[in-house]
Design a protein around this motif. Structure first.
Motif, PDB file in Angstrom:
ATOM      1  N   LEU A  51       7.135   2.565   1.313  1.00 15.89           N
ATOM      2  CA  LEU A  51       6.254   2.662   2.466  1.00 15.89           C
ATOM      3  C   LEU A  51       5.368   3.899   2.369  1.00 15.89           C
ATOM      4  N   GLN A  52       5.954   5.017   2.006  1.00 17.13           N
ATOM      5  CA  GLN A  52       5.160   6.238   1.869  1.00 17.13           C
ATOM      6  C   GLN A  52       4.084   6.069   0.797  1.00 17.13           C
ATOM      7  N   ALA A  53       4.440   5.472  -0.321  1.00 16.53           N
ATOM      8  CA  ALA A  53       3.461   5.254  -1.384  1.00 16.53           C
ATOM      9  C   ALA A  53       2.292   4.417  -0.892  1.00 16.53           C
ATOM     10  N   VAL A  54       2.569   3.415  -0.067  1.00 14.70           N
ATOM     11  CA  VAL A  54       1.518   2.514   0.401  1.00 14.70           C
ATOM     12  C   VAL A  54       0.602   3.202   1.405  1.00 14.70           C
ATOM     13  N   PHE A  55       1.152   3.877   2.415  1.00 16.73           N
ATOM     14  CA  PHE A  55       0.234   4.444   3.408  1.00 16.73           C
ATOM     15  C   PHE A  55      -0.479   5.693   2.904  1.00 16.73           C
ATOM     16  N   GLU A  56       0.051   6.320   1.875  1.00 14.12           N
ATOM     17  CA  GLU A  56      -0.640   7.484   1.326  1.00 14.12           C
ATOM     18  C   GLU A  56      -1.613   7.126   0.200  1.00 14.12           C
ATOM     19  N   ARG A  57      -1.296   6.072  -0.596  1.00 11.11           N
ATOM     20  CA  ARG A  57      -2.113   5.800  -1.769  1.00 11.11           C
ATOM     21  C   ARG A  57      -2.594   4.360  -1.873  1.00 11.11           C
ATOM     22  N   GLY A  58      -2.128   3.491  -0.988  1.00  8.07           N
ATOM     23  CA  GLY A  58      -2.535   2.099  -1.056  1.00  8.07           C
ATOM     24  C   GLY A  58      -3.982   1.897  -0.662  1.00  8.07           C
ATOM     25  N   ARG A  59      -4.547   0.797  -1.124  1.00  7.48           N
ATOM     26  CA  ARG A  59      -5.948   0.485  -0.823  1.00  7.48           C
ATOM     27  C   ARG A  59      -6.077  -0.156   0.555  1.00  7.48           C
ATOM     28  N   VAL A  60      -7.055   0.298   1.322  1.00  6.16           N
ATOM     29  CA  VAL A  60      -7.273  -0.226   2.669  1.00  6.16           C
ATOM     30  C   VAL A  60      -7.540  -1.723   2.607  1.00  6.16           C
ATOM     31  N   GLY A  61      -6.901  -2.438   3.530  1.00  3.90           N
ATOM     32  CA  GLY A  61      -7.074  -3.879   3.616  1.00  3.90           C
ATOM     33  C   GLY A  61      -6.157  -4.674   2.707  1.00  3.90           C
ATOM     34  N   GLU A  62      -5.379  -3.983   1.884  1.00  2.00           N
ATOM     35  CA  GLU A  62      -4.513  -4.671   0.926  1.00  2.00           C
ATOM     36  C   GLU A  62      -3.108  -4.895   1.472  1.00  2.00           C
ATOM     37  N   THR A  63      -2.439  -5.871   0.867  1.00  2.89           N
ATOM     38  CA  THR A  63      -1.036  -6.159   1.149  1.00  2.89           C
ATOM     39  C   THR A  63      -0.215  -5.842  -0.095  1.00  2.89           C
ATOM     40  N   TYR A  64       0.971  -5.281   0.121  1.00  2.00           N
ATOM     41  CA  TYR A  64       1.874  -4.958  -0.977  1.00  2.00           C
ATOM     42  C   TYR A  64       3.249  -5.571  -0.690  1.00  2.00           C
ATOM     43  N   ALA A  65       3.730  -6.382  -1.629  1.00  2.00           N
ATOM     44  CA  ALA A  65       5.056  -6.997  -1.517  1.00  2.00           C
ATOM     45  C   ALA A  65       6.083  -6.068  -2.156  1.00  2.00           C
ATOM     46  N   ILE A  66       7.192  -5.838  -1.455  1.00  2.00           N
ATOM     47  CA  ILE A  66       8.188  -4.871  -1.890  1.00  2.00           C
ATOM     48  C   ILE A  66       9.529  -5.581  -2.094  1.00  2.00           C
TER      49      ILE A  66
END
Length: 357
Positions: free
Chosen positions: A246-261
């Motif tokens: 979660l931290q990786a996504v909100f700090e470095r993820g691309r806006v508008g994208e979805t990430y499956a974990i």
């Protein structure tokens, strides 16, 4: 593997975690506070909350707890403004399938209406920002793999492009909230990221969930009723690995994208229950094997056969991977409940609400 890690994106300064007294929320809060992030937890403190899971951060200078409802737009708006929040991680949700079958209304109110009110508060806050504060704001919506529905046993795995086919009132309400979040991005420009995660396990989980329920019932020598044949398969991820993702996504993820974990750790329910019984027998031998406590009972309505996540996108783009091996993680979870289980169950939960695994 080639890593595509975005550089130059400022780390979140003040993170609002909704549902921060819950199982996954509290793991994220503990992680962020330990890393020096400023964290505000907003939690309604319903039956699903466990304030004890936040004891380690209570009193920390970079932590604040607020009791409140995400559906209270005025409260949320005031909190966002007064705390200077630049990241919302939205974990507040009703999340137990059995409860959603018995009482779907609460799931509609919290997961759909509550998410709508939170989005509106977040949108108002974001629109009032400018410059770097506006461009750096993030709304991270945390969802579940259950929105994708039933996965055939011989099929592949869910990905970010999997079609939505929710089967239960719970998963339908989460699917609706996912759609709302994406609509607020596409229509209003709200900078969002969305994650869909597989089943979590670890310390501080509500005892009505499969793993802690099995541990605590087996420790008491109670029958372990397993739905159907127990062949339903889930992919299991340690909650601390989920918090890191979660931290990786909100700090470095691309806006508008979805990430499956996910963890690529698929196990049937009956195999999980049997494995827990064996771990308990190794630690606390009884007069007979705890597997003898397993009883197969009538299946619940709409019980999905399999969930499994392909986490290739988050691995490739953000460099995240699970750090806790399944055998190690499950053994440490069993040990935690052996040490803390009776006090945990007695203070915060009732094992009588849900009696089947």
């Amino acid at each position: 593997m080639t890593l595509h890690v975005r550089l130059g994106v400022p780390s979140a300064r003040t993170v609002l975690v909704t549902g921060g007294a819950g199982f996954i929320g509290s793991a994220l809060v503990r992680r962020l506070v330990a890393l020096g992030r400023r964290v505000v937890t907003l939690d309604k403190l319903t039956y699903a909350a466990a304030p004890a899971a936040l004891a380690a951060v209570a009193g920390k200078a970079n932590y604040r707890f607020v009791q409140g409802d995400i559906a209270d737009r005025r409260l949320v708006a005031e909190l966002l403004a007064s705390e200077g929040v630049d990241t919302i991680v939205h974990l507040a949700a009703e999340s137990h399938v059995d409860r959603s079958i018995d009482g779907p209304g609460a799931f509609v109110e919290t997961n759909i209406v509550g998410t709508y009110e939170l989005l509106q508060a977040a949108r108002g806050h974001w629109e009032a920002l400018d410059g770097a504060a506006r461009s750096g704001f993030r709304f991270h919506h945390v969802s579940t793999d259950e929105v994708f529905g039933d996965l055939d046993l011989d099929a592949g795995k869910f990905t970010e492009s999997s079609a939505y086919r929710p089967s239960s009132p719970y998963s339908a309400s989460k699917a609706a909230s996912d759609h709302l979040v994406r609509a607020w991005h596409h229509t209003y420009g709200l900078p969002v990221v969305v994650t869909n995660c597989t089943n979590n396990y670890g310390p501080f989980q509500a005892p009505e969930k499969l793993i802690p329920l099995t541990i605590l019932k087996a420790l008491r020598g109670e029958t372990l009723p397993v739905y159907g044949t127990g062949a339903n398969i889930r992919d299991w991820l340690h909650v601390d690995d989920h918090a890191a993702a979660l931290q990786a996504v909100f700090e470095r993820g691309r806006v508008g994208e979805t990430y499956a974990i996910g963890a690529r750790e698929e196990h049937s329910n009956v195999a999980m229950v049997a494995r827990i019984c064996d771990l308990l027998d190794e630690r606390l031998p009884g007069r007979r094997p705890r597997r003898d406590l397993i009883r197969f009972v009538e299946d619940r309505p709409g019980h999905d056969r399999r969930y499994a996540i392909d986490p290739a996108k988050i691995e490739c783009e953000l460099g995240w991977a699970p750090a806790v091996g399944f055998a190690e993680g499950l053994a440490s979870t069993v040990d935690w409940y052996i040490e803390h289980g009776d006090r945990w169950a007695a203070q915060d939960w009732s094992l009588e609400r849900i009696g089947r695994v």
